[in-house]
Design a protein around this motif. Structure first.
Motif, PDB file in Angstrom:
ATOM      1  N   THR A  99      -1.839 -35.409 -62.487  1.00 49.66           N
ATOM      2  CA  THR A  99      -2.944 -36.302 -62.820  1.00 49.66           C
ATOM      3  C   THR A  99      -4.276 -35.641 -62.520  1.00 49.66           C
ATOM      4  O   THR A  99      -5.220 -35.695 -63.321  1.00 49.66           O
ATOM      5  CB  THR A  99      -2.819 -37.617 -62.026  1.00 49.66           C
ATOM      6  OG1 THR A  99      -1.553 -38.221 -62.299  1.00 49.66           O
ATOM      7  CG2 THR A  99      -3.930 -38.585 -62.393  1.00 49.66           C
ATOM      8  N   ILE A 100      -4.350 -34.990 -61.364  1.00 50.41           N
ATOM      9  CA  ILE A 100      -5.587 -34.299 -60.974  1.00 50.41           C
ATOM     10  C   ILE A 100      -5.840 -33.109 -61.883  1.00 50.41           C
ATOM     11  O   ILE A 100      -6.967 -32.881 -62.347  1.00 50.41           O
ATOM     12  CB  ILE A 100      -5.503 -33.853 -59.503  1.00 50.41           C
ATOM     13  CG1 ILE A 100      -5.413 -35.068 -58.585  1.00 50.41           C
ATOM     14  CG2 ILE A 100      -6.715 -32.997 -59.134  1.00 50.41           C
ATOM     15  CD1 ILE A 100      -5.047 -34.737 -57.154  1.00 50.41           C
ATOM     16  N   LEU A 101      -4.793 -32.326 -62.149  1.00 50.88           N
ATOM     17  CA  LEU A 101      -4.926 -31.139 -62.988  1.00 50.88           C
ATOM     18  C   LEU A 101      -5.418 -31.498 -64.383  1.00 50.88           C
ATOM     19  O   LEU A 101      -6.308 -30.837 -64.936  1.00 50.88           O
ATOM     20  CB  LEU A 101      -3.582 -30.421 -63.068  1.00 50.88           C
ATOM     21  CG  LEU A 101      -3.567 -29.023 -63.702  1.00 50.88           C
ATOM     22  CD1 LEU A 101      -4.369 -28.051 -62.851  1.00 50.88           C
ATOM     23  CD2 LEU A 101      -2.133 -28.530 -63.848  1.00 50.88           C
ATOM     24  N   GLU A 102      -4.858 -32.555 -64.959  1.00 51.71           N
ATOM     25  CA  GLU A 102      -5.261 -32.965 -66.300  1.00 51.71           C
ATOM     26  C   GLU A 102      -6.678 -33.526 -66.314  1.00 51.71           C
ATOM     27  O   GLU A 102      -7.406 -33.381 -67.297  1.00 51.71           O
ATOM     28  CB  GLU A 102      -4.273 -34.002 -66.840  1.00 51.71           C
ATOM     29  CG  GLU A 102      -2.900 -33.424 -67.148  1.00 51.71           C
ATOM     30  CD  GLU A 102      -1.881 -34.481 -67.509  1.00 51.71           C
ATOM     31  OE1 GLU A 102      -2.179 -35.686 -67.323  1.00 51.71           O
ATOM     32  OE2 GLU A 102      -0.791 -34.114 -67.979  1.00 51.71           O
ATOM     33  N   GLY A 103      -7.084 -34.156 -65.220  1.00 48.52           N
ATOM     34  CA  GLY A 103      -8.405 -34.773 -65.179  1.00 48.52           C
ATOM     35  C   GLY A 103      -9.539 -33.804 -64.912  1.00 48.52           C
ATOM     36  O   GLY A 103     -10.639 -33.966 -65.443  1.00 48.52           O
ATOM     37  N   LYS A 104      -9.277 -32.761 -64.096  1.00 50.35           N
ATOM     38  CA  LYS A 104     -10.385 -31.866 -63.706  1.00 50.35           C
ATOM     39  C   LYS A 104     -10.055 -30.384 -63.759  1.00 50.35           C
ATOM     40  O   LYS A 104     -10.920 -29.553 -63.481  1.00 50.35           O
ATOM     41  CB  LYS A 104     -10.886 -32.227 -62.304  1.00 50.35           C
ATOM     42  CG  LYS A 104      -9.809 -32.201 -61.235  1.00 50.35           C
ATOM     43  CD  LYS A 104     -10.372 -32.612 -59.868  1.00 50.35           C
ATOM     44  CE  LYS A 104     -11.036 -31.438 -59.180  1.00 50.35           C
ATOM     45  NZ  LYS A 104     -11.417 -31.747 -57.785  1.00 50.35           N
ATOM     46  N   GLY A 105      -8.806 -30.054 -64.087  1.00 41.88           N
ATOM     47  CA  GLY A 105      -8.470 -28.646 -64.278  1.00 41.88           C
ATOM     48  C   GLY A 105      -7.874 -27.946 -63.087  1.00 41.88           C
ATOM     49  O   GLY A 105      -7.314 -26.856 -63.220  1.00 41.88           O
ATOM     50  N   SER A 106      -7.964 -28.545 -61.904  1.00 44.16           N
ATOM     51  CA  SER A 106      -7.379 -27.926 -60.708  1.00 44.16           C
ATOM     52  C   SER A 106      -7.351 -28.931 -59.573  1.00 44.16           C
ATOM     53  O   SER A 106      -8.110 -29.899 -59.560  1.00 44.16           O
ATOM     54  CB  SER A 106      -8.190 -26.702 -60.271  1.00 44.16           C
ATOM     55  OG  SER A 106      -9.463 -27.102 -59.781  1.00 44.16           O
ATOM     56  N   THR A 107      -6.455 -28.700 -58.619  1.00 46.98           N
ATOM     57  CA  THR A 107      -6.502 -29.435 -57.365  1.00 46.98           C
ATOM     58  C   THR A 107      -7.217 -28.561 -56.350  1.00 46.98           C
ATOM     59  O   THR A 107      -7.147 -27.336 -56.421  1.00 46.98           O
ATOM     60  CB  THR A 107      -5.087 -29.756 -56.850  1.00 46.98           C
ATOM     61  OG1 THR A 107      -4.380 -28.530 -56.651  1.00 46.98           O
ATOM     62  CG2 THR A 107      -4.330 -30.603 -57.854  1.00 46.98           C
ATOM     63  N   GLU A 108      -7.906 -29.152 -55.413  1.00 45.09           N
ATOM     64  CA  GLU A 108      -8.659 -28.329 -54.464  1.00 45.09           C
ATOM     65  C   GLU A 108      -8.943 -29.033 -53.135  1.00 45.09           C
ATOM     66  O   GLU A 108      -8.687 -28.469 -52.073  1.00 45.09           O
ATOM     67  CB  GLU A 108      -9.972 -27.846 -55.098  1.00 45.09           C
ATOM     68  CG  GLU A 108     -10.759 -28.935 -55.798  1.00 45.09           C
ATOM     69  CD  GLU A 108     -11.707 -28.398 -56.867  1.00 45.09           C
ATOM     70  OE1 GLU A 108     -11.851 -27.171 -56.997  1.00 45.09           O
ATOM     71  OE2 GLU A 108     -12.315 -29.217 -57.579  1.00 45.09           O
TER      72      GLU A 108
END
Length: 333
Positions: A226-235
């Motif tokens: 969900t995070i990857l699709e929304g902003k491109g990476s988790t961090e």
């Protein structure tokens, strides 16, 4: 807390830089060295974090460097690799070949640098890559760990707290196995306000019966997507999880965190890195904590370990083939 030492971070992308910031902002490193093949990017990350340090309460030296700076490091964080392409249906495990190729070279650099501290790997597929690093370096397994399901366990606590209507501090529990598709939400380990979830579900079937626990487990498992699709990476989440692991190492108080480590009979598993609660300290993993799982959880955990073991064996086979090819090429040159 004991004196925070020198942390080397390999990889200055989203994950590596946020790991560096989490350590700096929480006073968990006296010195941080960022190493990246893109030296300009590493230098820019250092300048950006350095500006933030001016407003932080903890003094920290931070610089861009290379492997010659790693010899006297206390902790090394591995944050290199590629993200899975969701559009192609890839999982974290599908990035194994690409990341393993990078890790092979990183391991050789580590060996030559003289570093022999605690190695914490974030690179995906997390559990398999940690095992691969241990194979390449031949270090004691306790010195090489992955953050594993430390992040997934935080997600488990968060979604449970939101569903029940309590603060996240009042929820304890673990996601186990792979930091990936085969992980399990071990509901038998979850407690709310100090009481076992199983007891609460039995006592108040109206409140807890309306909660779709399988759906929550899916949220935990798919949270990274969900995070990857929304902003491109988790961090942010992984940076905080890494910081907690490093804190446990410095404090050396026997803090228990879910990390990926080599199992040698625990949970009935041998010769595989998997995420389980472990006692951490200055020497890495001191011991694995064995939880009493349900039969269904044991079965799912075993299946997760099978998947990770098979993929580790694939990585080793690939490495041995490429090493033989390189050796044959050098001999014929």
């Amino acid at each position: 807390m004991k004196q925070a030492g020198k942390v080397i971070i390999i990889g200055a992308g989203h994950v590596g830089s946020h790991a560096a910031y989490a350590l700096a902002s929480q006073g968990l490193a006296g010195e941080i060295v960022l190493i990246d093949i893109d030296r300009e990017k590493a230098a820019a990350q250092v300048l950006d974090i350095g500006d933030a340090v001016a407003y932080l309460p903890y003094p920290v030296k931070i610089k861009a460097g290379d492997y010659k700076d790693a010899g006297d490091g206390d902790v090394m964080v591995i944050a290199v690799g590629t993200n899975p392409d969701k559009a192609k249906g890839e999982t974290r495990m599908d990035t194994l070949a690409a990341t393993a190729a990078i890790i092979r070279d990183v391991a050789e650099e580590i060996r030559q640098s003289g570093f022999y501290g605690i190695l914490v790997s974030i690179s995906n597929p997390a559990d398999v890559i940690a095992h691969y690093l241990q194979y390449l370096l031949s270090w004691p397994a306790g010195k090489i760990i992955s953050t594993g399901t430390a992040l997934d366990s935080a997600r488990l606590r968060r979604v449970t707290a939101e569903a029940v209507g309590v603060s996240i501090e009042e929820v304890e529990g673990y996601a186990l196995g792979e930091h990936g598709e085969s992980q399990i939400a071990a509901w038998s380990t979850v407690s709310i306000q100090g009481r076992a979830l199983s007891e609460l579900r039995e006592e108040n079937k109206g409140k807890y019966g309306r909660i779709d626990w399988e759906s929550l487990a899916g949220e935990v498992r798919g949270g990274g997507w969900t995070i990857l699709e929304g902003k491109g990476s988790t961090e942010f989440g992984i940076g905080a999880a890494l910081a907690e692991v490093v804190r446990a190492v410095w404090e050396d108080k026997g803090t228990i965190l879910p990390v990926s480590t080599l199992l040698s009979g625990e949970y009935g598993q041998h010769g595989v890195y998997a995420s389980v609660p472990a006692v951490l300290g200055r020497k890495g993993v001191k011991e694995v904590v064995e939880l009493k799982l349900t039969e269904e959880e044991k079965e799912k955990f075993g299946e997760s370990c099978r998947i990770m073991r098979e993929n580790f064996e694939l990585a080793v086979t690939w490495y041995e083939k490429t090493r033989k090819a390189r050796n044959d090429g050098a001999a014929s040159a």
